[in-house]
Design a protein around this motif. Sequence first.
Motif, short mmCIF file in Angstrom:
data_model
loop_
_atom_site.label_atom_id
_atom_site.label_comp_id
_atom_site.label_asym_id
_atom_site.label_seq_id
_atom_site.Cartn_x
_atom_site.Cartn_y
_atom_site.Cartn_z
N ALA A 187 -22.88 -81.81 18.35
CA ALA A 187 -23.06 -80.42 18.79
C ALA A 187 -21.75 -79.72 19.07
O ALA A 187 -21.73 -78.48 19.22
CB ALA A 187 -23.95 -80.38 20.03
N ASP A 188 -20.63 -80.46 19.16
CA ASP A 188 -19.33 -79.82 19.38
C ASP A 188 -18.96 -78.88 18.24
O ASP A 188 -18.06 -78.06 18.40
CB ASP A 188 -18.25 -80.89 19.55
CG ASP A 188 -18.33 -81.57 20.91
OD1 ASP A 188 -18.94 -80.99 21.83
OD2 ASP A 188 -17.81 -82.70 21.03
N ALA A 189 -19.64 -79.01 17.10
CA ALA A 189 -19.37 -78.11 15.98
C ALA A 189 -19.95 -76.72 16.21
O ALA A 189 -19.68 -75.80 15.42
CB ALA A 189 -19.94 -78.71 14.69
N LEU A 190 -20.74 -76.54 17.27
CA LEU A 190 -21.39 -75.26 17.55
C LEU A 190 -20.62 -74.47 18.59
O LEU A 190 -19.78 -75.03 19.30
CB LEU A 190 -22.82 -75.51 18.05
CG LEU A 190 -23.74 -76.32 17.13
CD1 LEU A 190 -25.08 -76.57 17.82
CD2 LEU A 190 -23.95 -75.58 15.81
N PRO A 191 -20.88 -73.16 18.71
CA PRO A 191 -20.28 -72.38 19.81
C PRO A 191 -20.68 -72.95 21.17
O PRO A 191 -21.69 -73.66 21.28
CB PRO A 191 -20.87 -70.97 19.59
CG PRO A 191 -21.25 -70.93 18.15
CD PRO A 191 -21.66 -72.33 17.79
N PRO A 192 -19.90 -72.64 22.23
CA PRO A 192 -20.14 -73.27 23.54
C PRO A 192 -21.56 -73.12 24.07
O PRO A 192 -22.12 -74.09 24.60
CB PRO A 192 -19.12 -72.56 24.44
CG PRO A 192 -18.04 -72.12 23.53
CD PRO A 192 -18.72 -71.78 22.23
N ASP A 193 -22.15 -71.93 23.98
CA ASP A 193 -23.49 -71.77 24.55
C ASP A 193 -24.52 -72.59 23.80
O ASP A 193 -25.44 -73.17 24.38
CB ASP A 193 -23.88 -70.29 24.57
CG ASP A 193 -23.76 -69.63 23.21
OD1 ASP A 193 -23.22 -70.26 22.28
OD2 ASP A 193 -24.18 -68.46 23.07
N ARG A 194 -24.37 -72.70 22.47
CA ARG A 194 -25.34 -73.46 21.68
C ARG A 194 -25.13 -74.96 21.80
O ARG A 194 -26.09 -75.73 21.80
CB ARG A 194 -25.26 -73.03 20.21
CG ARG A 194 -25.49 -71.54 20.01
CD ARG A 194 -25.37 -71.15 18.54
NE ARG A 194 -25.40 -69.70 18.39
CZ ARG A 194 -25.37 -69.06 17.23
NH1 ARG A 194 -25.30 -69.77 16.09
NH2 ARG A 194 -25.39 -67.75 17.17
N ARG A 195 -23.87 -75.38 21.91
CA ARG A 195 -23.62 -76.82 22.03
C ARG A 195 -24.14 -77.37 23.35
O ARG A 195 -24.47 -78.54 23.47
CB ARG A 195 -22.13 -77.12 21.89
CG ARG A 195 -21.28 -76.85 23.11
CD ARG A 195 -19.87 -77.38 22.93
NE ARG A 195 -19.18 -76.75 21.83
CZ ARG A 195 -17.98 -76.18 21.91
NH1 ARG A 195 -17.34 -76.19 23.06
NH2 ARG A 195 -17.42 -75.61 20.87
N GLY A 196 -24.25 -76.51 24.36
CA GLY A 196 -24.84 -76.95 25.62
C GLY A 196 -26.35 -76.92 25.60
O GLY A 196 -27.00 -77.73 26.26
N LEU A 197 -26.93 -75.99 24.81
CA LEU A 197 -28.39 -75.84 24.79
C LEU A 197 -29.06 -76.88 23.92
O LEU A 197 -30.14 -77.38 24.27
CB LEU A 197 -28.76 -74.44 24.32
CG LEU A 197 -30.26 -74.17 24.14
CD1 LEU A 197 -31.01 -74.35 25.45
CD2 LEU A 197 -30.50 -72.76 23.58
N LEU A 198 -28.48 -77.23 22.77
CA LEU A 198 -29.16 -78.12 21.82
C LEU A 198 -29.54 -79.46 22.45
O LEU A 198 -30.71 -79.88 22.34
CB LEU A 198 -28.29 -78.33 20.57
CG LEU A 198 -28.91 -79.23 19.50
CD1 LEU A 198 -30.21 -78.63 18.99
CD2 LEU A 198 -27.92 -79.42 18.34
N PRO A 199 -28.64 -80.19 23.13
CA PRO A 199 -29.09 -81.43 23.78
C PRO A 199 -30.16 -81.20 24.84
O PRO A 199 -31.00 -82.06 25.08
CB PRO A 199 -27.80 -81.99 24.41
CG PRO A 199 -26.69 -81.37 23.63
CD PRO A 199 -27.18 -80.00 23.28
N GLY A 200 -30.13 -80.04 25.48
CA GLY A 200 -31.16 -79.73 26.47
C GLY A 200 -32.52 -79.56 25.83
O GLY A 200 -33.53 -80.03 26.36
N LEU A 201 -32.58 -78.88 24.68
CA LEU A 201 -33.85 -78.71 23.98
C LEU A 201 -34.38 -80.03 23.44
O LEU A 201 -35.58 -80.29 23.48
CB LEU A 201 -33.68 -77.72 22.82
CG LEU A 201 -33.55 -76.24 23.15
CD1 LEU A 201 -33.31 -75.45 21.88
CD2 LEU A 201 -34.80 -75.73 23.86
N VAL A 202 -33.48 -80.86 22.94
CA VAL A 202 -33.92 -82.08 22.24
C VAL A 202 -34.27 -83.18 23.23
O VAL A 202 -35.36 -83.77 23.16
CB VAL A 202 -32.83 -82.55 21.26
CG1 VAL A 202 -33.26 -83.83 20.56
CG2 VAL A 202 -32.54 -81.46 20.22
N VAL A 203 -33.37 -83.51 24.14
CA VAL A 203 -33.57 -84.67 25.02
C VAL A 203 -33.45 -84.33 26.50
O VAL A 203 -33.38 -85.23 27.34
CB VAL A 203 -32.57 -85.80 24.66
CG1 VAL A 203 -32.84 -86.33 23.28
CG2 VAL A 203 -31.13 -85.31 24.78
N GLY A 204 -33.40 -83.05 26.85
CA GLY A 204 -33.32 -82.68 28.26
C GLY A 204 -31.97 -82.90 28.88
O GLY A 204 -31.85 -82.89 30.11
#
Length: 814
Positions: A216-233
């Motif tokens: 997820a580090d390949a994404l912008p900061p707001d998205r890189r923090g959200l993606l793990p939250g959506l997937v695995v909390g």
Amino acid sequence: MTALVLLGCPAPTGAAVGVITAAGAILVMAPPSRWSSRRGAGLRRCRLRVTVTNPVRPSPPWKNVAVAVLGCVAAVAGTVAFRVHAVGTGPVADLAGRNASATVEAVLTDDPREVKQRTGEFRRVSFVVPARIEAVETFAGRVRTRVPVVLFASGEQWRSLLPSQRVEIRGRFGPAETGELLAAVIMVREPPRVLSGPSWVQRAAETLRAGLREAADALPPDRRGLLPGLVVGDVSRMEEEVAADFKEAGLSHLLAVSGANLAIVAGAAVLLARGAGLPLAARAVFAVLAMLAFAIIARPSPSVLRALLMGTVAAVALGTGRSRDGVAALSVSVLGLILFDPALARSYGFALSVWATGGILVLAPRWRDRMSGGQEQTGRPSGGAAGWLGRMSGGRGRASGRMAGRCPRWAAEVIAVPAAAQVAVTPILVLMSGQVAPVAVPANLLAGPAVAPATLLGFAAALVAPVSMPIAQLLVRPAGLACGWIIEVARHAAGLPLAVIPWPGGVPGLLLLAVAVVAAVTVARHRRSRWIVVAATAGMFAAVVLSTTPVVARWPPPGWLLVACDVGQGDALLVAAGPGRAVVVDTGADPVLIDRCLRSMDVREVPLVVLTHPHADHVGGLDGVFRGRRVGAVVVSPGARAAGEAARLSGELARREVAEWTARPGVSWRFGPSELTVIGPSEGSPAASGGGEGAVVNNASVVMHVRWAAGAALLSGDIETEAQAELLRRGFPPAEIFKVPHHGSARSDPDFFAAVGARAALISAGADNTYGHPAPSTLARLNRLGVRTYRTDLSGDLAVVARDGGLAVVVRGR
């Protein structure tokens, strides 16, 4: 009485047995094809023998329900009694009762949760760690035990610990909150000594989660923090501003791994198995394996266990070809989990998960059918997760056919599911937080289509990352697009007026909500009453708007020059720098509050940030300034610094590749209508006499003089008596607007206040703060000078505008 009738008929009719029911009808239990073709002939030729037996009456249904409920209550009560006895006795309970200290051996039962505490000037990072005590060192020796506790600790050593790790700690014991099934809370004073590593399951989970974070580090900061939250909390890297938007928009449930996540993964697994031509039982096994893999990555939390148990029940029903009722599966799951962990009965998170699932199972199908104008024609009833999995797999769930309706069935389902979930959890939200979020339903409706792609692509990236990071990063890029859409939905929903409506909390709030629902349903049944309510609501809204217009101006006010943001106990000022631009002087302690202030003023670019001094209530919100905005440079104080905050600040600026400049007296900048000049501190700023280290840092604050065509303002940071006297000695230009130093602290110089020559003073302070700001002596001094005082703790955001050739202050209102 019941009469048993035996009909002995000659061949070829054969024998028949019938029962005379209470209504007097004869039920003949013989194949009709065997009856005589001549009407009634078969029966006339039969020998009739009647035997009267004792009546057999079935038990009323309510008795079975009562027995089941009482059995469940007894089982739970027994489990709770055993747990209460376990946590209320023993060496740990004894230590807690005496507030004693001891060395213990503990096993972590969940991830250490970071808690950022901003207390005025300094920032402190601590951790809350659920754990289980395995052994206690006492005077009599080492005592074995097994009771749950909560650890309160600080230090970076806790950040890397994983559930199932065994540690040795020393701390002070205290009693747990009443009603909690905990033996004690422990204030840990020293770093933990790690005794063993995590279990293989936790190691595997952390490897996969770390791979997802790295991808997820390949994404912008707001998205890189959200993606793990959506997937695995995993919300460890989620930006505070994004989390706050999700909360106000009613999307926080997306960050808690629950049945929705497992349903998405199981549905995708079933579709893949169906495409591969696997039989029904194999599809169910494949779905269970996929859910188990997902549960390992997400770590077995209560919501994950509940969802996994219910999903497994649904998959077993699918594999056996016998669909079960989803409500029954949910009930079994809830009962089993509460028997396993009675503390879940007091968990709001668990209650929200259960009620949301129940709403989807009970309300969503009915609302979907009403919106689509009919209901599916079914061969045999099925519902809930089992029926859904059956339809996905092509199994024997709901049969074909649907009536044409006013709304396509797929669209009706898309609308009904989030609406039902939100309606179901509203009573829990009222009980928990005392608020109602009308914007939650449309926000969930808009964000819903992006959740499944983000979850599936993120799950695939987590599985692939340990093998090939480039492929994992390729997978997260489209997932990042889905996350970006969800973030924008949350951001705009949170910014809407009346996104969250205050509501009485607790039981009175529930009763009021019930009355409101009954009234709304009653009114909605009649067309005339609906129009009357709409007209009355519109009239009240217009009356409110017209009556409040003279008191609270529209925001942002046109032609604003300076804004003091209401950020609680702290300073955050915006200086106009042209359309969509502003210079930020201090950021407050909370990035969420400064971001919302900038958003309300439609600021999209920040050419300069001035941080007057490195105390948390002035620099803690810096992340909020960077959210979605380009920042030119940051100006910092040249004087004494609080070592921890200064180091953190410099590291943050270096990470963001933003220039860090040191303020020097006489340096000036021109942005739009504003000219900013540094007038302090001078080289070798004065030390404090009796104020301690905090006062030394305050006296080194950057002091700015801002000039516009209509007047000027003096922004004085947190300078105290010594620095004020030094500025008075050196001289400074007067100003019509005075930002009172240090939130109106009593440490002020009367001559300095008089020399400013201000007509209006702005004080930024937090409502009900514990520092006594602003001090009564400071307010009295300003009043004697004829200065009108405006306070953010009373009036919210404050704006300075040009009016009639001079400056005026407009309040936003709280």
